[in-house]
Design a protein around this motif. Structure first.
Motif, PDB file in Angstrom:
ATOM      1  N   HIS A 116      -4.455   0.796   3.100  1.00 54.22           N
ATOM      2  CA  HIS A 116      -3.221   0.290   2.492  1.00 54.22           C
ATOM      3  C   HIS A 116      -2.907   1.049   1.217  1.00 54.22           C
ATOM      4  O   HIS A 116      -3.689   1.908   0.786  1.00 54.22           O
ATOM      5  CB  HIS A 116      -3.346  -1.213   2.205  1.00 54.22           C
ATOM      6  N   SER A 117      -1.776   0.723   0.599  1.00 52.93           N
ATOM      7  CA  SER A 117      -1.346   1.430  -0.614  1.00 52.93           C
ATOM      8  C   SER A 117      -0.480   0.508  -1.463  1.00 52.93           C
ATOM      9  O   SER A 117      -0.291  -0.662  -1.134  1.00 52.93           O
ATOM     10  CB  SER A 117      -0.552   2.691  -0.242  1.00 52.93           C
ATOM     11  N   THR A 139      -8.630   1.581  -9.204  1.00 53.17           N
ATOM     12  CA  THR A 139      -8.511   1.679  -7.749  1.00 53.17           C
ATOM     13  C   THR A 139      -9.624   0.939  -7.011  1.00 53.17           C
ATOM     14  O   THR A 139      -9.409   0.454  -5.895  1.00 53.17           O
ATOM     15  CB  THR A 139      -8.518   3.153  -7.306  1.00 53.17           C
ATOM     16  N   LYS A 142      -9.164  -2.567  -5.232  1.00 56.11           N
ATOM     17  CA  LYS A 142      -8.566  -2.731  -3.912  1.00 56.11           C
ATOM     18  C   LYS A 142      -9.206  -1.853  -2.847  1.00 56.11           C
ATOM     19  O   LYS A 142      -8.675  -1.726  -1.741  1.00 56.11           O
ATOM     20  CB  LYS A 142      -7.058  -2.441  -3.987  1.00 56.11           C
ATOM     21  N   HIS A 143     -10.352  -1.276  -3.155  1.00 53.13           N
ATOM     22  CA  HIS A 143     -11.006  -0.346  -2.222  1.00 53.13           C
ATOM     23  C   HIS A 143     -12.424  -0.806  -1.914  1.00 53.13           C
ATOM     24  O   HIS A 143     -13.151  -1.264  -2.795  1.00 53.13           O
ATOM     25  CB  HIS A 143     -11.045   1.061  -2.835  1.00 53.13           C
ATOM     26  N   ILE A 156      -2.473  -7.701  -0.178  1.00 52.83           N
ATOM     27  CA  ILE A 156      -1.940  -6.440   0.317  1.00 52.83           C
ATOM     28  C   ILE A 156      -0.416  -6.548   0.424  1.00 52.83           C
ATOM     29  O   ILE A 156       0.114  -7.589   0.806  1.00 52.83           O
ATOM     30  CB  ILE A 156      -2.541  -6.125   1.704  1.00 52.83           C
ATOM     31  N   TYR A 199      -8.149   2.025   0.079  1.00 60.79           N
ATOM     32  CA  TYR A 199      -6.942   2.002  -0.743  1.00 60.79           C
ATOM     33  C   TYR A 199      -6.485   3.411  -1.075  1.00 60.79           C
ATOM     34  O   TYR A 199      -7.257   4.243  -1.562  1.00 60.79           O
ATOM     35  CB  TYR A 199      -7.193   1.234  -2.045  1.00 60.79           C
ATOM     36  N   ASP A 201      -4.058   5.468  -3.463  1.00 58.42           N
ATOM     37  CA  ASP A 201      -3.348   5.278  -4.728  1.00 58.42           C
ATOM     38  C   ASP A 201      -2.072   6.112  -4.743  1.00 58.42           C
ATOM     39  O   ASP A 201      -1.926   7.069  -5.512  1.00 58.42           O
ATOM     40  CB  ASP A 201      -4.261   5.658  -5.897  1.00 58.42           C
TER      41      ASP A 201
END
Length: 295
Positions: A116-117, A139, A142-143, A156, A199, A201
């Motif tokens: 996702h991003s 980062t 979310k990773h 998300i 994730y 970025d």
């Protein structure tokens, strides 16, 4: 080497003008092996059907109005043939390299089930805005294994992820019992129990902000922590998580609920007692409530 098929699921209702822009952003993807599944949640007339007939590799399904994107998404899941599945709202736009970038990442990182991003934003007319949505301060938030970091804290952006179909099978369907507010948060939270998140970025999606966004109506989210509470309890009872993780997630949800104190005081207090009957002895929860009440 052949490209794995990507199934793109789009729930839609009465937004033909936005839907056309969304579809155009998909057909110009630099990745070619894509099937599009548009599930119309009972839009009056045949305008959407006529629009969809103009596109190749697109299946149009119309159902009676359900009042929520959950049922259309679930019908899309049932019809998806792809190795990977992506969801996109009918007013958001994808950057041309979104799917190519994400497929390459999942192909190379077999231990990640979802990528996702974050999003840039546009207004109702498609004009680029300065606001960024979904970008973390660091980062690593979310990773990777995001379970304890995610639930109660962030979600998300629903038009950004690409998911392996086997993960979707494990997670199951969107919760059709939930009201149309937070149903996506509940689903992505369940995903965090099943896989690591990768994730990116970078803003691979343009999120459209307009007056009809559900996220503009905060009062609709007052019961979301209770639905997440049910999710956590269910996985704890299945022994998917250990007691220390369960306690951490319960605290996250109490803090999440306490931040809604000014939206509806009594409902917030009542919900917190359901999550934890002894929430009031926790200093962090007390501090959050006081801060919210005085600001």
């Amino acid at each position: 080497m052949s490209q794995p098929l990507v199934s793109v699921i789009i729930p839609t209702y009465k937004r033909t003008h936005f839907l056309k822009e969304t579809l155009n952003s998909i057909v110009i993807q630099t990745y070619s092996n894509i099937e599009i599944i548009v599930v119309d949640d009972g839009t009056p007339g045949d305008e959407n059907e006529k629009l969809c007939s103009e596109y190749k590799n697109l299946s149009y399904i119309k159902i009676d109005n359900s009042g929520s994107p959950c049922k259309p998404r679930n019908i899309g899941i049932n019809n998806a043939k792809g190795t990977y599945i992506a969801f996109v709202d009918d007013d958001d736009l994808w950057l041309p390299n979104k799917i190519e970038t994400q497929v390459e990442i999942l192909d190379k990182n077999k231990d990640f089930g979802l990528v996702h991003s974050y999003c840039s934003t546009i207004d109702g007319e498609g004009k680029q805005l300065e606001k960024i949505i979904g970008k973390p301060g660091h980062t690593n938030v979310k990773h990777g294994d995001v379970l304890t970091k995610m639930i109660g804290n962030w979600t998300i952006m629903s038009s950004t992820p690409l998911i392996r179909k086997e993960i979707v099978k494990d997670v199951g369907y969107f919760n059709e019992i939930m009201p149309h507010a937070g149903e996506d948060v509940e689903y992505w939270s369940r995903c965090a129990f099943h896989t690591k998140f990768y994730y990116i970025d970078a803003p691979l999606v343009r999120y459209r902000q307009h007056e009809n966004n559900v996220s503009n109506h905060q009062e609709k989210y007052i019961f979301l922590p209770l639905y997440l509470f049910d999710v956590v309890k269910r996985y704890y009872n299945k022994e998917t998580i250990k007691k220390d993780v369960y306690k951490k997630l319960m605290l996250n949800l109490c803090l999440m609920q306490s931040k809604m104190i000014k939206i509806n005081f009594w409902k917030t207090i009542g919900n917190m007692f359901k999550i934890n009957p002894f929430w009031f002895v926790n200093f962090r929860v007390q501090k959050t409530i006081i801060k919210k009440l005085i600001t």
